[in-house]
Write a protein that holds these residues in place. Structure first.
Motif: not given
Length: 93
Positions: A55, A91-93
């Motif tokens: 990311q 995170f993760p988005d």
């Protein structure tokens, strides 16, 4: 978890690694000032058995020659990250 440190002048990047080894980690948090052509980007990765996702965040609140504090809050499916400036992100988005 809170991580505090100092970013030296002429810093190209720094990393905070949370995991057991190079093939298995929950988070690789890597602000890049100027590393391999990547300038002022925040790179985040995770891996399980050497397979993972990346990311990239375009905001970059880090300054050379300054103190830094990063807060990590863990949930089952994500990590919430709070930087000294700006809103928290996941995170993760």
């Amino acid at each position: 978890m809170v991580v505090e440190g100092f970013i030296p002048e002429d810093c190209t990047d720094f990393a905070i690694n949370l995991g057991t080894d190079e093939e298995n980690f929950v988070l690789h948090f890597n602000p890049r000032f100027d590393l391999n052509g990547v300038k002022h980007k925040l790179i985040l990765n995770s891996k399980v058995n050497n397979v993972g996702e990346e990311q990239r965040e375009s905001f970059f609140p880090f300054m050379e020659g300054s103190d830094i504090m990063v807060c990590f809050q863990f949930a089952l499916d994500k990590i919430t990250i709070q930087l000294p400036t700006g809103n928290p992100f996941s995170f993760p988005d």
